[in-house]
Design a protein around this motif. Structure first.
Motif, PDB file in Angstrom:
ATOM      1  N   PHE A  34       0.896  -1.161   0.179  1.00  0.00           N
ATOM      2  CA  PHE A  34      -0.038  -0.066  -0.015  1.00  0.00           C
ATOM      3  C   PHE A  34       0.939   1.146  -0.136  1.00  0.00           C
ATOM      4  O   PHE A  34       1.616   1.520   1.010  1.00  0.00           O
ATOM      5  CB  PHE A  34      -0.722  -0.069   1.385  1.00  0.00           C
ATOM      6  N   ALA A  35       0.958   1.874  -1.128  1.00  0.00           N
ATOM      7  CA  ALA A  35       1.943   2.938  -1.522  1.00  0.00           C
ATOM      8  C   ALA A  35       3.394   2.410  -1.334  1.00  0.00           C
ATOM      9  O   ALA A  35       3.677   1.516  -1.673  1.00  0.00           O
ATOM     10  CB  ALA A  35       1.655   4.276  -0.310  1.00  0.00           C
ATOM     11  N   ASP A  36       4.120   2.941  -0.235  1.00  0.00           N
ATOM     12  CA  ASP A  36       5.374   2.515   0.060  1.00  0.00           C
ATOM     13  C   ASP A  36       5.389   1.627   1.640  1.00  0.00           C
ATOM     14  O   ASP A  36       6.444   1.282   1.812  1.00  0.00           O
ATOM     15  CB  ASP A  36       6.199   3.713   0.529  1.00  0.00           C
ATOM     16  N   ASP A  37       4.320   1.187   1.802  1.00  0.00           N
ATOM     17  CA  ASP A  37       4.284   0.208   2.994  1.00  0.00           C
ATOM     18  C   ASP A  37       4.079  -1.266   2.478  1.00  0.00           C
ATOM     19  O   ASP A  37       3.100  -1.735   1.780  1.00  0.00           O
ATOM     20  CB  ASP A  37       3.130   0.540   3.783  1.00  0.00           C
ATOM     21  N   THR A  38       5.129  -2.039   2.689  1.00  0.00           N
ATOM     22  CA  THR A  38       5.162  -3.479   2.017  1.00  0.00           C
ATOM     23  C   THR A  38       5.040  -4.292   3.211  1.00  0.00           C
ATOM     24  O   THR A  38       5.778  -4.358   4.083  1.00  0.00           O
ATOM     25  CB  THR A  38       6.380  -3.752   1.129  1.00  0.00           C
ATOM     26  N   ALA A  39       4.465  -5.498   3.239  1.00  0.00           N
ATOM     27  CA  ALA A  39       4.270  -6.532   4.060  1.00  0.00           C
ATOM     28  C   ALA A  39       4.238  -7.845   3.243  1.00  0.00           C
ATOM     29  O   ALA A  39       3.661  -8.109   2.290  1.00  0.00           O
ATOM     30  CB  ALA A  39       2.865  -6.396   4.897  1.00  0.00           C
ATOM     31  N   ILE A  40       5.136  -8.713   3.820  1.00  0.00           N
ATOM     32  CA  ILE A  40       5.254 -10.166   3.436  1.00  0.00           C
ATOM     33  C   ILE A  40       4.897 -11.005   4.460  1.00  0.00           C
ATOM     34  O   ILE A  40       5.423 -11.109   5.547  1.00  0.00           O
ATOM     35  CB  ILE A  40       6.749 -10.384   2.879  1.00  0.00           C
ATOM     36  N   TRP A  41       3.916 -12.182   4.418  1.00  0.00           N
ATOM     37  CA  TRP A  41       3.658 -12.969   5.431  1.00  0.00           C
ATOM     38  C   TRP A  41       3.642 -14.268   4.851  1.00  0.00           C
ATOM     39  O   TRP A  41       3.007 -14.470   3.678  1.00  0.00           O
ATOM     40  CB  TRP A  41       2.652 -12.321   6.466  1.00  0.00           C
ATOM     41  N   ALA A  42       3.698 -15.447   5.901  1.00  0.00           N
ATOM     42  CA  ALA A  42       3.768 -16.828   5.073  1.00  0.00           C
ATOM     43  C   ALA A  42       3.139 -17.669   6.530  1.00  0.00           C
ATOM     44  O   ALA A  42       3.578 -17.344   7.550  1.00  0.00           O
ATOM     45  CB  ALA A  42       4.767 -17.410   4.880  1.00  0.00           C
ATOM     46  N   SER A  43       2.280 -18.508   6.373  1.00  0.00           N
ATOM     47  CA  SER A  43       1.763 -19.241   7.504  1.00  0.00           C
ATOM     48  C   SER A  43       1.950 -20.688   7.267  1.00  0.00           C
ATOM     49  O   SER A  43       1.732 -21.283   5.847  1.00  0.00           O
ATOM     50  CB  SER A  43      -0.019 -18.759   7.568  1.00  0.00           C
ATOM     51  N   HIS A  44       2.175 -21.625   8.305  1.00  0.00           N
ATOM     52  CA  HIS A  44       2.396 -22.733   8.256  1.00  0.00           C
ATOM     53  C   HIS A  44       2.331 -23.380   9.641  1.00  0.00           C
ATOM     54  O   HIS A  44       2.626 -22.622  10.581  1.00  0.00           O
ATOM     55  CB  HIS A  44       3.649 -23.082   7.543  1.00  0.00           C
ATOM     56  N   ARG A  45       1.954 -24.828   9.720  1.00  0.00           N
ATOM     57  CA  ARG A  45       2.026 -25.305  11.170  1.00  0.00           C
ATOM     58  C   ARG A  45       3.586 -25.532  11.477  1.00  0.00           C
ATOM     59  O   ARG A  45       3.805 -25.451  12.812  1.00  0.00           O
ATOM     60  CB  ARG A  45       1.346 -26.854  10.936  1.00  0.00           C
ATOM     61  N   ASN A  46       4.413 -25.739  10.746  1.00  0.00           N
ATOM     62  CA  ASN A  46       5.782 -25.661  10.998  1.00  0.00           C
ATOM     63  C   ASN A  46       6.510 -24.389  10.968  1.00  0.00           C
ATOM     64  O   ASN A  46       6.382 -23.912   9.934  1.00  0.00           O
ATOM     65  CB  ASN A  46       6.555 -26.805  10.334  1.00  0.00           C
ATOM     66  N   PRO A  47       7.091 -23.776  12.100  1.00  0.00           N
ATOM     67  CA  PRO A  47       7.453 -22.400  11.912  1.00  0.00           C
ATOM     68  C   PRO A  47       8.759 -22.443  11.107  1.00  0.00           C
ATOM     69  O   PRO A  47       8.956 -21.326  10.537  1.00  0.00           O
ATOM     70  CB  PRO A  47       7.733 -22.197  13.378  1.00  0.00           C
ATOM     71  N   ASP A  48       9.585 -23.296  10.992  1.00  0.00           N
ATOM     72  CA  ASP A  48      10.707 -23.475  10.046  1.00  0.00           C
ATOM     73  C   ASP A  48      10.390 -23.313   8.771  1.00  0.00           C
ATOM     74  O   ASP A  48      10.899 -22.637   7.878  1.00  0.00           O
ATOM     75  CB  ASP A  48      11.465 -24.709  10.360  1.00  0.00           C
ATOM     76  N   ARG A  49       9.270 -24.106   8.416  1.00  0.00           N
ATOM     77  CA  ARG A  49       8.785 -23.836   6.969  1.00  0.00           C
ATOM     78  C   ARG A  49       8.163 -22.476   6.566  1.00  0.00           C
ATOM     79  O   ARG A  49       8.273 -21.886   5.534  1.00  0.00           O
ATOM     80  CB  ARG A  49       7.472 -24.887   6.641  1.00  0.00           C
ATOM     81  N   ALA A  50       7.505 -21.827   7.508  1.00  0.00           N
ATOM     82  CA  ALA A  50       6.930 -20.452   7.576  1.00  0.00           C
ATOM     83  C   ALA A  50       8.184 -19.546   7.187  1.00  0.00           C
ATOM     84  O   ALA A  50       8.061 -18.381   6.533  1.00  0.00           O
ATOM     85  CB  ALA A  50       6.327 -20.104   8.532  1.00  0.00           C
ATOM     86  N   ILE A  51       9.203 -19.659   8.098  1.00  0.00           N
ATOM     87  CA  ILE A  51      10.211 -18.990   7.854  1.00  0.00           C
ATOM     88  C   ILE A  51      11.087 -18.936   6.574  1.00  0.00           C
ATOM     89  O   ILE A  51      11.351 -17.871   5.817  1.00  0.00           O
ATOM     90  CB  ILE A  51      11.364 -19.001   9.186  1.00  0.00           C
ATOM     91  N   LEU A  52      11.134 -20.435   5.978  1.00  0.00           N
ATOM     92  CA  LEU A  52      11.677 -20.500   4.673  1.00  0.00           C
ATOM     93  C   LEU A  52      10.743 -19.735   3.769  1.00  0.00           C
ATOM     94  O   LEU A  52      11.311 -19.167   2.634  1.00  0.00           O
ATOM     95  CB  LEU A  52      11.747 -21.973   4.510  1.00  0.00           C
ATOM     96  N   LEU A  53       9.462 -19.811   3.499  1.00  0.00           N
ATOM     97  CA  LEU A  53       8.702 -19.330   2.636  1.00  0.00           C
ATOM     98  C   LEU A  53       8.678 -17.901   2.771  1.00  0.00           C
ATOM     99  O   LEU A  53       8.842 -17.141   1.695  1.00  0.00           O
ATOM    100  CB  LEU A  53       7.333 -19.707   2.909  1.00  0.00           C
ATOM    101  N   THR A  54       8.989 -17.142   3.963  1.00  0.00           N
ATOM    102  CA  THR A  54       9.051 -15.956   4.008  1.00  0.00           C
ATOM    103  C   THR A  54      10.418 -15.422   3.425  1.00  0.00           C
ATOM    104  O   THR A  54      10.581 -14.423   2.773  1.00  0.00           O
ATOM    105  CB  THR A  54       8.841 -15.406   5.585  1.00  0.00           C
TER     106      THR A  54
END
Length: 387
Positions: free
Chosen positions: A115-135
């Motif tokens: 939104f304009a210059d505000d950028t957000a990236i997020w990933a969801s997963h049951r395994n936090p390691d997998r969510a961190i990898l996706l992010t």
């Protein structure tokens, strides 16, 4: 409002499924000052925009210069080859066009929103390691794009957070031990982050944002007390108009997500409004709460929140080609794969479910459901509901 709703909805959904959401909020250094003129013109040409408009835009951006004055000394003119004019109504639109080919992600598990210059990236997963990898994979794509188009994000001013169920100690511990990097710099981790004016907490609660909002409302309401005066002062109707236009919009902005807060939190908002109305109309502090709005001829803030949320839902449903916003309103967790199998299994849902805004969709589409059916629907685990 869509990015806020999407993040809050995804975080609540997956928290109810005992999963976690890893979110990163990028800080772009001098975003509007870094727009490369030639790159922007190239993107307009690539979109096959009217050549006359492109020539007009080129004349708007080029042949600009700046000079620095220190006391009585004036520097030589310096040509500006990047950046859009500050304060111009065209600048946010031009920046949005410039970032239109940003590597966005739009999958059930990973999303990128700008939104304009505000950028957000997020990933969801049951395994936090997998969510961190996706992010981290999304951050690498963003890093490549920023290098190609001369945009400089600041990793040290960016923020990251792990949003999960309050007692998900293992997920939060793994997140604290992990490393999310951008341009070889580690992104700081936070327990609360502020995105588009809303404070998000690591335990998927909006209480920090609610406390900040009410504090801001009370600070602004002090202005009304000074205008009112102790004995004689401004007319109550004028003070009420000031409240409706200067103070109440702080809460109205959050209506789509505040309308589904817990009753205890909603009562804090209602009590704050009643206190302001009592002072505006010089009512005794013991004046019955149930008669305040009737006496002041005002609509209760809680009814207004539900109305604004319902209007947002109706507007989103009737909008054309707004698939992303429509998906935000779905309460289902059943994402069908190519072979019609579920990507998510049906886990045990926590006894305390975290509500999220799309519950207004049921009231909009089925406004005449009996209370018995509404209670059954509310008691049904979110993972088993159908949209």
């Amino acid at each position: 409002m869509n990015p806020i709703l999407e993040l809050h909805t995804d975080a609540s959904r997956f928290a109810n499924l005992k999963e976690c959401t890893i979110a990163v909020f990028l800080d772009i250094e001098r975003a509007f000052d870094k727009v490369w003129h030639d790159g922007l013109i190239y993107k307009f040409i690539k979109r096959q925009i009217n050549p006359k408009f492109i020539m007009l835009l080129d004349s708007f951006l080029h042949n600009r210069s700046c000079r620095v004055k220190i006391r009585n000394t004036l520097s030589q003119p310096v040509n500006i080859r990047a950046g859009v004019p500050q304060g111009s109504v065209l600048s946010p639109i031009l920046y949005s066009v410039y970032c239109s080919d940003f590597p966005f992600a739009d999958t059930p598990r990973t999303k990128t929103r700008m939104f304009a210059d505000d950028t957000a990236i997020w990933a969801s997963h049951r395994n936090p390691d997998r969510a961190i990898l996706l992010t981290q994979e999304a951050l690498r794509r963003a890093e490549t794009w920023t290098n190609d188009w001369r945009v400089k994000p600041n990793p040290l001013k960016s923020q990251s957070i792990c949003i999960s169920y309050p007692r998900a100690f293992t997920k939060h511990r793994k997140f604290q031990e992990s490393r999310l990097t951008l341009h070889a710099e580690q992104i700081p981790k936070q327990n609360t982050v502020r995105y588009l004016g809303i404070t998000f907490s690591h335990n998927c609660s909006l209480n920090p944002d609610l406390e900040t909002t009410l504090k801001k409302v009370r600070n602004r309401s002090n202005l009304l007390y000074h205008i009112r005066g102790r004995i004689r002062g401004c007319n109550p109707e004028t003070l009420k108009f000031t409240y409706n236009t200067y103070i109440r919009p702080i809460i109205d902005y959050r209506a789509p997500i505040y309308a589904t807060l817990a009753k205890k939190s909603l009562e804090k908002i209602a009590a704050c409004e009643r206190k302001i109305l009592r002072r505006i109309y010089r009512l005794n502090y013991k004046f019955p709460s149930m008669h305040v709005h009737q006496r002041t001829k005002s609509i209760p803030i809680l009814d207004r929140l539900k109305t604004l949320q319902r209007k947002y839902v109706i507007r989103t449903i009737n909008a054309n080609n707004n698939t992303i916003a429509l998906n935000t309103l779905h309460t289902t967790h059943k994402y069908p794969a190519a072979n019609n199998r579920l990507l998510n299994r049906l886990p045990r849902v926590p006894k305390h479910k975290i509500k999220f805004p799309p519950t207004a969709l049921l009231e909009t589409v089925y406004p005449d459901l009996p209370q018995t059916l509404l209670n059954i629907m509310e008691d049904t685990p979110i993972s088993l509901r159908r949209s």
